[in-house]
Design a protein around this motif. Structure first.
Motif, PDB file in Angstrom:
ATOM      1  N   LEU A  72      12.168  15.830 -20.325  1.00 17.09           N
ATOM      2  CA  LEU A  72      12.033  15.035 -19.101  1.00 17.09           C
ATOM      3  C   LEU A  72      12.432  15.883 -17.908  1.00 17.09           C
ATOM      4  O   LEU A  72      13.570  16.331 -17.800  1.00 17.09           O
ATOM      5  N   ASP A  73      11.492  16.114 -17.035  1.00 19.16           N
ATOM      6  CA  ASP A  73      11.725  16.907 -15.836  1.00 19.16           C
ATOM      7  C   ASP A  73      12.203  15.976 -14.714  1.00 19.16           C
ATOM      8  O   ASP A  73      11.515  15.006 -14.393  1.00 19.16           O
ATOM      9  N   PRO A  74      13.367  16.250 -14.115  1.00 12.77           N
ATOM     10  CA  PRO A  74      13.869  15.387 -13.051  1.00 12.77           C
ATOM     11  C   PRO A  74      12.907  15.253 -11.866  1.00 12.77           C
ATOM     12  O   PRO A  74      12.804  14.192 -11.267  1.00 12.77           O
ATOM     13  N   ALA A  75      12.198  16.322 -11.546  1.00 14.39           N
ATOM     14  CA  ALA A  75      11.243  16.261 -10.437  1.00 14.39           C
ATOM     15  C   ALA A  75      10.097  15.304 -10.766  1.00 14.39           C
ATOM     16  O   ALA A  75       9.656  14.530  -9.921  1.00 14.39           O
ATOM     17  N   THR A  76       9.632  15.354 -12.011  1.00  9.97           N
ATOM     18  CA  THR A  76       8.570  14.448 -12.436  1.00  9.97           C
ATOM     19  C   THR A  76       9.076  13.016 -12.427  1.00  9.97           C
ATOM     20  O   THR A  76       8.364  12.091 -12.016  1.00  9.97           O
ATOM     21  N   LEU A  77      10.316  12.803 -12.861  1.00 12.30           N
ATOM     22  CA  LEU A  77      10.917  11.473 -12.875  1.00 12.30           C
ATOM     23  C   LEU A  77      10.954  10.868 -11.476  1.00 12.30           C
ATOM     24  O   LEU A  77      10.744   9.676 -11.300  1.00 12.30           O
ATOM     25  N   HIS A 101       0.817  -1.220   0.000  1.00 12.89           N
ATOM     26  CA  HIS A 101       0.000   0.000   0.000  1.00 12.89           C
ATOM     27  C   HIS A 101       0.848   1.266   0.000  1.00 12.89           C
ATOM     28  O   HIS A 101       0.627   2.189   0.770  1.00 12.89           O
ATOM     29  N   VAL A 102       1.862   1.270  -0.865  1.00  9.62           N
ATOM     30  CA  VAL A 102       2.686   2.459  -1.034  1.00  9.62           C
ATOM     31  C   VAL A 102       1.943   3.347  -2.026  1.00  9.62           C
ATOM     32  O   VAL A 102       2.052   3.180  -3.230  1.00  9.62           O
ATOM     33  N   GLY A 103       1.136   4.259  -1.520  1.00  9.81           N
ATOM     34  CA  GLY A 103       0.302   5.087  -2.382  1.00  9.81           C
ATOM     35  C   GLY A 103       1.039   6.267  -2.986  1.00  9.81           C
ATOM     36  O   GLY A 103       0.677   6.779  -4.029  1.00  9.81           O
ATOM     37  N   ASP A 104       2.097   6.688  -2.328  1.00  9.35           N
ATOM     38  CA  ASP A 104       2.849   7.852  -2.772  1.00  9.35           C
ATOM     39  C   ASP A 104       3.860   7.427  -3.834  1.00  9.35           C
ATOM     40  O   ASP A 104       4.706   6.567  -3.594  1.00  9.35           O
ATOM     41  N   ASP A 105       3.754   8.017  -5.025  1.00  3.60           N
ATOM     42  CA  ASP A 105       4.664   7.657  -6.121  1.00  3.60           C
ATOM     43  C   ASP A 105       6.123   7.897  -5.756  1.00  3.60           C
ATOM     44  O   ASP A 105       6.985   7.090  -6.081  1.00  3.60           O
ATOM     45  N   SER A 106       6.409   8.998  -5.079  1.00  2.00           N
ATOM     46  CA  SER A 106       7.809   9.302  -4.756  1.00  2.00           C
ATOM     47  C   SER A 106       8.399   8.251  -3.811  1.00  2.00           C
ATOM     48  O   SER A 106       9.574   7.895  -3.941  1.00  2.00           O
ATOM     49  N   ALA A 107       7.596   7.724  -2.887  1.00  2.00           N
ATOM     50  CA  ALA A 107       8.081   6.672  -1.984  1.00  2.00           C
ATOM     51  C   ALA A 107       8.336   5.376  -2.757  1.00  2.00           C
ATOM     52  O   ALA A 107       9.334   4.686  -2.513  1.00  2.00           O
ATOM     53  N   ALA A 108       7.460   5.045  -3.692  1.00  2.00           N
ATOM     54  CA  ALA A 108       7.638   3.836  -4.506  1.00  2.00           C
ATOM     55  C   ALA A 108       8.881   3.959  -5.388  1.00  2.00           C
ATOM     56  O   ALA A 108       9.642   2.999  -5.544  1.00  2.00           O
ATOM     57  N   ASN A 137       8.918  11.733  -8.942  1.00  2.00           N
ATOM     58  CA  ASN A 137       7.648  11.828  -8.220  1.00  2.00           C
ATOM     59  C   ASN A 137       6.448  11.262  -8.964  1.00  2.00           C
ATOM     60  O   ASN A 137       5.337  11.314  -8.449  1.00  2.00           O
ATOM     61  N   ASP A 138       6.647  10.716 -10.155  1.00  2.00           N
ATOM     62  CA  ASP A 138       5.542  10.167 -10.936  1.00  2.00           C
ATOM     63  C   ASP A 138       5.910   8.752 -11.396  1.00  2.00           C
ATOM     64  O   ASP A 138       6.856   8.577 -12.175  1.00  2.00           O
ATOM     65  N   TRP A 139       5.177   7.750 -10.903  1.00  2.00           N
ATOM     66  CA  TRP A 139       5.484   6.347 -11.188  1.00  2.00           C
ATOM     67  C   TRP A 139       5.443   6.044 -12.679  1.00  2.00           C
ATOM     68  O   TRP A 139       6.299   5.331 -13.186  1.00  2.00           O
ATOM     69  N   ALA A 140       4.456   6.572 -13.389  1.00  2.00           N
ATOM     70  CA  ALA A 140       4.338   6.310 -14.828  1.00  2.00           C
ATOM     71  C   ALA A 140       5.552   6.852 -15.586  1.00  2.00           C
ATOM     72  O   ALA A 140       6.074   6.202 -16.501  1.00  2.00           O
ATOM     73  N   THR A 141       6.018   8.035 -15.212  1.00  2.00           N
ATOM     74  CA  THR A 141       7.198   8.618 -15.852  1.00  2.00           C
ATOM     75  C   THR A 141       8.439   7.790 -15.543  1.00  2.00           C
ATOM     76  O   THR A 141       9.253   7.520 -16.429  1.00  2.00           O
ATOM     77  N   PHE A 142       8.573   7.361 -14.293  1.00  2.00           N
ATOM     78  CA  PHE A 142       9.714   6.535 -13.902  1.00  2.00           C
ATOM     79  C   PHE A 142       9.720   5.215 -14.670  1.00  2.00           C
ATOM     80  O   PHE A 142      10.756   4.804 -15.206  1.00  2.00           O
ATOM     81  N   THR A 143       8.582   4.541 -14.733  1.00  2.00           N
ATOM     82  CA  THR A 143       8.541   3.241 -15.423  1.00  2.00           C
ATOM     83  C   THR A 143       8.815   3.394 -16.912  1.00  2.00           C
ATOM     84  O   THR A 143       9.502   2.565 -17.503  1.00  2.00           O
ATOM     85  N   ALA A 144       8.302   4.452 -17.524  1.00  2.00           N
ATOM     86  CA  ALA A 144       8.569   4.681 -18.953  1.00  2.00           C
ATOM     87  C   ALA A 144      10.053   4.934 -19.183  1.00  2.00           C
ATOM     88  O   ALA A 144      10.650   4.400 -20.127  1.00  2.00           O
ATOM     89  N   ALA A 145      10.669   5.724 -18.311  1.00  2.00           N
ATOM     90  CA  ALA A 145      12.104   6.000 -18.430  1.00  2.00           C
ATOM     91  C   ALA A 145      12.923   4.736 -18.184  1.00  2.00           C
ATOM     92  O   ALA A 145      13.929   4.504 -18.847  1.00  2.00           O
ATOM     93  N   PHE A 146      12.480   3.902 -17.245  1.00  2.00           N
ATOM     94  CA  PHE A 146      13.189   2.663 -16.921  1.00  2.00           C
ATOM     95  C   PHE A 146      13.113   1.662 -18.076  1.00  2.00           C
ATOM     96  O   PHE A 146      14.095   0.992 -18.397  1.00  2.00           O
ATOM     97  N   LYS A 147      11.967   1.567 -18.694  1.00  2.00           N
ATOM     98  CA  LYS A 147      11.774   0.601 -19.781  1.00  2.00           C
ATOM     99  C   LYS A 147      12.631   0.915 -21.000  1.00  2.00           C
ATOM    100  O   LYS A 147      13.117   0.005 -21.676  1.00  2.00           O
TER     101      LYS A 147
END
Length: 134
Positions: free
Chosen positions: A83-88, A49-56, A90-100
């Motif tokens: 690509l905004d580093p802050a968005t990277l 239940h990690v609801g916060d994207d930044s924590a995940a 703090n946003d799970w979708a942005t992180f996963t897209a960048a990771f993939k």
């Protein structure tokens, strides 16, 4: 057990393309593929239940090692245009897209059809095993 705490679930570690997957006998660390890593991190996110994207994202980044860790550090320090580093961070979708983008295997369309031919169950194989070959 004396002198320490044993974790029931080993956190998956992703080293990038340089390290073999599997458990390390000396450290007990478990290196996984990029696909497994992201699947496990997404699963852990909902399970715990990690609801916060930044924590995940912080949890996932904490499990990056070697080339993968260097990749994220450089990506935050010198992001590509758009690509905004802050968005990277703090946003799970942005992180996963960048990771993939650098770590997932890129398959041409014709390769996918070849994978479907491999779905036949081999003798002595579990019914779910052919799906792992896709």
């Amino acid at each position: 057990m004396a002198g320490g705490v044993t974790s029931i679930v080993t956190e998956p570690l992703f080293y990038g393309m340089s390290a073999p997957t599997g458990a390390d006998a000396k450290t007990g660390e478990c290196a996984v593929t990029a696909e497994e890593f992201l699947r496990m991190m997404t699963s852990a996110r909902s399970r715990f239940h990690v609801g916060d994207d930044s924590a995940a994202i912080a949890r996932a980044v904490g499990n990056l090692r070697g080339l993968a860790s260097d990749w994220f550090t450089i990506l935050v320090a010198m992001p590509p245009p758009g690509l905004d580093p802050a968005t990277l961070q703090n946003d799970w979708a942005t992180f996963t897209a960048a990771f993939k983008e650098p770590w997932f295997k890129q398959r041409p369309r014709w390769d996918t059809s070849t994978s479907y031919l491999e779905l036949r169950q081999k003798p002595g194989e579990h019914t779910w095993a052919p799906l792992l070959r896709i």
